[in-house]
Design a protein around this motif. Structure first.
Motif, PDB file in Angstrom:
ATOM      1  N   THR A 102     -17.011  17.362 -12.089  1.00  0.00           N
ATOM      2  CA  THR A 102     -17.240  17.926 -13.427  1.00  0.00           C
ATOM      3  C   THR A 102     -18.709  17.788 -13.813  1.00  0.00           C
ATOM      4  O   THR A 102     -19.273  18.667 -14.474  1.00  0.00           O
ATOM      5  CB  THR A 102     -16.319  17.250 -14.465  1.00  0.00           C
ATOM      6  OG1 THR A 102     -14.955  17.519 -14.114  1.00  0.00           O
ATOM      7  CG2 THR A 102     -16.575  17.771 -15.870  1.00  0.00           C
ATOM      8  N   GLN A 152     -11.797  21.454 -18.210  1.00  0.00           N
ATOM      9  CA  GLN A 152     -10.711  20.620 -17.707  1.00  0.00           C
ATOM     10  C   GLN A 152      -9.682  20.338 -18.808  1.00  0.00           C
ATOM     11  O   GLN A 152      -8.497  20.349 -18.564  1.00  0.00           O
ATOM     12  CB  GLN A 152     -11.331  19.311 -17.179  1.00  0.00           C
ATOM     13  CG  GLN A 152     -10.394  18.456 -16.353  1.00  0.00           C
ATOM     14  CD  GLN A 152     -11.143  17.314 -15.650  1.00  0.00           C
ATOM     15  OE1 GLN A 152     -12.373  17.309 -15.575  1.00  0.00           O
ATOM     16  NE2 GLN A 152     -10.397  16.367 -15.134  1.00  0.00           N
ATOM     17  N   ASP A 194     -12.558  24.471 -13.735  1.00  0.00           N
ATOM     18  CA  ASP A 194     -12.335  23.031 -13.605  1.00  0.00           C
ATOM     19  C   ASP A 194     -10.846  22.735 -13.734  1.00  0.00           C
ATOM     20  O   ASP A 194     -10.293  22.784 -14.823  1.00  0.00           O
ATOM     21  CB  ASP A 194     -13.148  22.259 -14.646  1.00  0.00           C
ATOM     22  CG  ASP A 194     -13.360  20.803 -14.243  1.00  0.00           C
ATOM     23  OD1 ASP A 194     -12.700  20.337 -13.298  1.00  0.00           O
ATOM     24  OD2 ASP A 194     -14.198  20.137 -14.881  1.00  0.00           O
ATOM     25  N   GLU A 195     -10.206  22.459 -12.623  1.00  0.00           N
ATOM     26  CA  GLU A 195      -8.788  22.111 -12.539  1.00  0.00           C
ATOM     27  C   GLU A 195      -7.878  23.135 -13.229  1.00  0.00           C
ATOM     28  O   GLU A 195      -7.131  22.803 -14.148  1.00  0.00           O
ATOM     29  CB  GLU A 195      -8.562  20.703 -13.091  1.00  0.00           C
ATOM     30  CG  GLU A 195      -9.421  19.679 -12.359  1.00  0.00           C
ATOM     31  CD  GLU A 195      -8.905  18.247 -12.487  1.00  0.00           C
ATOM     32  OE1 GLU A 195      -7.719  18.074 -12.805  1.00  0.00           O
ATOM     33  OE2 GLU A 195      -9.702  17.331 -12.234  1.00  0.00           O
TER      34      GLU A 195
END
Ligand SMILES: Nc1ncnc2c1ncn2[C@@H]1O[C@H](COP(=O)(O)OP(=O)(O)OP(=O)(O)O)[C@@H](O)[C@H]1O
Ligand SMILES: [Mg+2]
Length: 259
Positions: free
Chosen positions: A45, A87, A176-177
Motif C-alpha cells: 500500500t 483498501q 488495492d485488495e
C-alpha cells in the motif's frame, strides 16, 4: 513492441526508523496486469501511496508515460491518467450507483462533488449522466444505476468502485485488495471484470491482492515484496515455483493455487 507506462526506480520510503519500502524498482508496460504481492506490512500500500503522491519518497524515482511523477502534486495524479481504489474505502452508501459514478467522473476536472453540483450547467450534467450510463451499460450494470450503493451485494459494490475509478479515464488503475472479503464466486467474477477492463478499455492494471487464486489467474507478471524489498519478479508460474517467495509468503498456498 512493449511500451513502458510506469517505471519505479530505487524507491525508498522510511517512516522514522522503519523502512517500509526499500530500494524497489519495477516497470509496468502499457496493457499489462501486474500483481504486487507480499506478506502483511511488506510495503504494498505504501508503494501505491507513493505512486499516487500521498507520500514523498525518501529516495528514488517514479516515471509515468515518461514524465517525472514526483513533480506532480497529489491532486494532479488523476488528471495525469492514474486512478485508484482503496483498501478500506467504499462507495457513498446513501448515494445511488449513478451518483457515485458522477462523483468519480467529476474528479477528473474538479475538486469536490459539491463543486460539481453547484458548478455544472444542465447541458454538462446531461452529458455527464449519459457518460455514466454508457459506462454502466458497457459492463452490463445499467440496471444498478438507481439503486443506493449500500443495497448492492458486496461483490457488485466492489465492481462499481472499479467502474467509478474508470470514470476518470485513467491509463493506469491501482487496485488495492479488490477482492478482500469476497467469496469464491465473487472473486472469480471480479477477476473476469478486471480482465475486461484491460481487454476492452486498454487500461493497465497494478493489483495488490492477497488472494492468490485471483493473482495467479489474472496477472501477466508479478512483483513480490517482503519487508519492503523486492524479492522476486516473474510470471505467475515463475513466482509460484520461486523458493524464496514460497518461503516468505506463499507457503502451503502454492500447492493449492492454480497455475
Ligand atoms: N503513514 C505511515 N506511518 C508510519 N508507518 C507506516 C505508514 N504507512 C505504513 N506504515 C508502515 O509501513 C509498513 C508497510 O505498510 P503497508 O501498509 O505498505 O503494507 P502492506 O504491504 O500494504 O500490508 P497489508 O497487506 O497488511 O495491507 C508497515 O510496517 C506499516 O506499519
Ligand atoms: Mg496494504
Amino acid at each position: 513492441m512493449a511500451e513502458r507506462l510506469l517505471a519505479v526506480q530505487g524507491l525508498t520510503k522510511r517512516f522514522g526508523g522503519l523502512t517500509a519500502v526499500d530500494d524497489v524498482s519495477f516497470e509496468v508496460e502499457r496493457g499489462e496486469i501486474v500483481g504486487l504481492i507480499g506478506p502483511n506490512g511488506a510495503g504494498k500500500t505504501t508503494v501505491f501511496n507513493l505512486i499516487s503522491r500521498f507520500f514523498d519518497p525518501t529516495k528514488g524515482a517514479i516515471e509515468f508515460e515518461g514524465k517525472n511523477l514526483l513533480r506532480a502534486a497529489p491532486h494532479e495524479i488523476v488528471g495525469l491518467g492514474i486512478a485508484r481504489t482503496f483498501q478500506n474505502l467504499g462507495l457513498f452508501p446513501y448515494l445511488s450507483v449513478r451518483d457515485n459514478l458522477l462523483a468519480g467522473r467529476h474528479t477528473q476536472f474538479r475538486g469536490s462533488i459539491l463543486g460539481l453540483a453547484l458548478g455544472m450547467g444542465r447541458e454538462e450534467e446531461r452529458a455527464a449522466v449519459t457518460e455514466v450510463m454508457a459506462m454502466l451499460d458497457a459492463f452490463g450494470m445499467g440496471a444498478l444505476a438507481p439503486m443506493p450503493a449500500s443495497m448492492l451485494p458486496y461483490g457488485s459494490q466492489k465492481a462499481v468502485e472499479l467502474v467509478r475509478a474508470l470514470m476518470a479515464k485513467p491509463r493506469l488503475v491501482l487496485l488495492d485488495e479488490p477482492v478482500a472479503g469476497m467469496n469464491a464466486t465473487e472473486t472469480q467474477a471480479m477477476g473476469q471484470f478486471i480482465r475486461r477492463v484491460r481487454d476492452e478499455r486498454g487500461v493497465t492494471v497494478l493489483l495488490v491482492e492477497h488472494d492468490m487464486s485471483l493473482v495467479m489467474e489474472v496477472c501477466d507478471r508479478i512483483v513480490v515484496l517482503d519487508f519492503g524489498r523486492k524479492i522476486a519478479e516473474g510470471t505467475p508460474h515463475e513466482i509460484q515455483t520461486n523458493p524464496r517467495v514460497v518461503e516468505a509468503y506463499l507457503g502451503e498456498e502454492v500447492d493449492r493455487a492454480p497455475v
